[in-house]
Design a protein around this motif. Structure first.
Motif, PDB file in Angstrom:
ATOM      1  N   LEU A  11      19.540   9.031  27.936  1.00 20.02           N
ATOM      2  CA  LEU A  11      19.343   7.843  27.645  1.00 20.02           C
ATOM      3  C   LEU A  11      20.207   6.798  28.528  1.00 20.02           C
ATOM      4  CD1 LEU A  11      19.126   7.105  24.081  1.00 20.02           C
ATOM      5  CD2 LEU A  11      17.232   6.842  26.331  1.00 20.02           C
ATOM      6  N   SER A  13      20.745   6.364  31.972  1.00 13.24           N
ATOM      7  CA  SER A  13      20.500   6.415  33.230  1.00 13.24           C
ATOM      8  C   SER A  13      19.700   4.556  33.218  1.00 13.24           C
ATOM      9  CB  SER A  13      19.176   7.492  33.550  1.00 13.24           C
ATOM     10  OG  SER A  13      18.313   7.206  32.852  1.00 13.24           O
ATOM     11  N   ASP A  14      20.040   4.530  33.997  1.00 11.00           N
ATOM     12  CA  ASP A  14      19.721   2.896  34.763  1.00 11.00           C
ATOM     13  C   ASP A  14      19.330   1.677  33.101  1.00 11.00           C
ATOM     14  OD1 ASP A  14      16.583   4.874  35.017  1.00 11.00           O
ATOM     15  OD2 ASP A  14      17.983   4.140  36.376  1.00 11.00           O
ATOM     16  N   ILE A  16      19.914   2.148  30.725  1.00 14.22           N
ATOM     17  CA  ILE A  16      19.550   2.211  29.318  1.00 14.22           C
ATOM     18  C   ILE A  16      20.058   2.104  28.243  1.00 14.22           C
ATOM     19  CG2 ILE A  16      17.658   2.779  27.680  1.00 14.22           C
ATOM     20  CD1 ILE A  16      16.518   2.371  29.548  1.00 14.22           C
ATOM     21  N   GLU A 189       9.819  -1.363  27.479  1.00 13.18           N
ATOM     22  CA  GLU A 189      10.232   0.153  28.270  1.00 13.18           C
ATOM     23  C   GLU A 189      11.124   0.606  27.750  1.00 13.18           C
ATOM     24  OE1 GLU A 189       9.741   2.467  31.230  1.00 13.18           O
ATOM     25  OE2 GLU A 189       8.548   1.780  30.680  1.00 13.18           O
ATOM     26  N   ALA A 190      12.244  -0.271  27.244  1.00 12.21           N
ATOM     27  CA  ALA A 190      13.351   0.433  26.671  1.00 12.21           C
ATOM     28  C   ALA A 190      12.496   1.607  25.995  1.00 12.21           C
ATOM     29  CB  ALA A 190      15.561  -0.940  26.524  1.00 12.21           C
ATOM     30  N   ARG A 192       9.903   2.512  25.542  1.00  6.20           N
ATOM     31  CA  ARG A 192       9.469   3.796  25.238  1.00  6.20           C
ATOM     32  C   ARG A 192      10.347   4.764  25.603  1.00  6.20           C
ATOM     33  NH1 ARG A 192       7.679   6.614  29.621  1.00  6.20           N
ATOM     34  NH2 ARG A 192       8.908   5.086  31.187  1.00  6.20           N
ATOM     35  N   ARG A 193      11.383   4.220  26.540  1.00  3.31           N
ATOM     36  CA  ARG A 193      11.868   5.446  27.167  1.00  3.31           C
ATOM     37  C   ARG A 193      12.766   6.435  25.758  1.00  3.31           C
ATOM     38  NH1 ARG A 193      14.738   3.601  32.796  1.00  3.31           N
ATOM     39  NH2 ARG A 193      12.852   2.931  33.608  1.00  3.31           N
ATOM     40  N   MET A 196      10.396   8.416  24.023  1.00  2.00           N
ATOM     41  CA  MET A 196      10.752   9.797  24.672  1.00  2.00           C
ATOM     42  C   MET A 196      11.525  10.765  24.294  1.00  2.00           C
ATOM     43  SD  MET A 196       9.657   9.861  28.955  1.00  2.00           S
ATOM     44  CE  MET A 196      11.067   9.503  29.299  1.00  2.00           C
ATOM     45  N   ALA A 197      12.743  10.362  24.870  1.00  2.00           N
ATOM     46  CA  ALA A 197      14.226  11.210  25.007  1.00  2.00           C
ATOM     47  C   ALA A 197      13.901  11.915  23.921  1.00  2.00           C
ATOM     48  CB  ALA A 197      14.958   9.955  25.518  1.00  2.00           C
ATOM     49  N   GLN A 200      11.446  14.932  23.483  1.00  2.00           N
ATOM     50  CA  GLN A 200      12.062  15.827  24.342  1.00  2.00           C
ATOM     51  C   GLN A 200      13.690  16.171  23.284  1.00  2.00           C
ATOM     52  OE1 GLN A 200      13.185  13.946  27.530  1.00  2.00           O
ATOM     53  NE2 GLN A 200      11.559  13.874  28.895  1.00  2.00           N
TER      54      GLN A 200
END
Length: 229
Positions: A11, A13-14, A16, A189-190, A192-193, A196-197, A200
């Protein structure tokens, strides 16, 4: 023992991590984003069968943490041999630390929030009782600057309609805003990521069913930091 990541490392990265917690939040790659746990307990933590919450929600800084079991499916599962080795025996158990360092409370709050969202999304048995319990009992100090208000809303409602009163109370008690304003697209978008994290991390935990580690103490975490953004 194994180091359990409280917030999934990727998380960060980019940016976030900064979007979720603010620009002055500790780096997700530091020790404050980890807990040293026995393997079986780490799996239950990663799959949101247990929460780790403050012993005293009025304590500042938070030095004492305890386990809350929120899933009936692990109550008869073993995490250790001998008396007290069942999942049910972990409920209310206070953690022990090797030093004065502690996990970062805003990261712990993120795990707490994502656990509530997760069990509601999958309709885990008893999720309504868990939500009602934590709506009535504030487990983290309030008010607290844990996450951006816009991100709290986006994470809590990502999978659909949530209880408006509960979500609004979270935003009021645990959220903050800063000069950095996010667009709706950026927050979605944040969120959603983040979800998703979470999925995973759950998949990785479910893929490793080893429960052979022998030490359940927790320690060597970074000091808590709760500055406003």
């Amino acid at each position: 023992m194994i180091a359990a990541h409280i917030v999934p490392l990727f998380l960060d990265s980019d940016e976030i991590g900064k979007i979720l917690f603010g620009s002055r939040a500790p780096d997700l790659r530091r020790a404050g984003n980890s807990l040293l746990l026995r393997k079986s307990i780490e799996k239950w933590f990663d799959t949101y069968h247990i929460l780790i919450v403050p012993v005293n929600p009025r304590e500042a800084p938070i030095m004492r943490w305890r386990i809350d079991v929120i899933s009936s499916s692990i109550k008869n599962a073993m995490w250790a041999d001998g008396p007290g080795g069942l999942g049910r025996d972990l409920d209310g158990r206070e953690l022990t630390f090797c030093n004065e360092n502690r996990p970062v409370s805003r990261f712990m709050y993120f795990h707490f929030l994502m656990a509530l969202v997760r069990i509601k999304d999958v309709k885990r048995h008893g999720w309504q009782d868990v939500w009602a319990r934590y709506y009535q009992q504030r487990q983290f100090p309030t008010p607290g600057n844990y996450m951006r208000q816009s991100m709290l809303l986006a994470l809590a409602t990502h999978f659909g309609t949530a209880d408006v009163n509960i979500v609004e109370s979270w935003i009021k008690d645990y959220g903050f805003e800063s000069p950095l304003k996010l667009t709706e697209e950026e927050t979605q978008e944040a969120a959603r990521r983040a979800h998703m994290a979470m999925e995973q991390a759950i998949a990785r935990a479910d893929g490793d069913r080893s429960m052979t580690d022998s030490n359940s103490s927790i320690g060597d975490e970074d000091e808590d930091e709760d500055e406003d953004d």
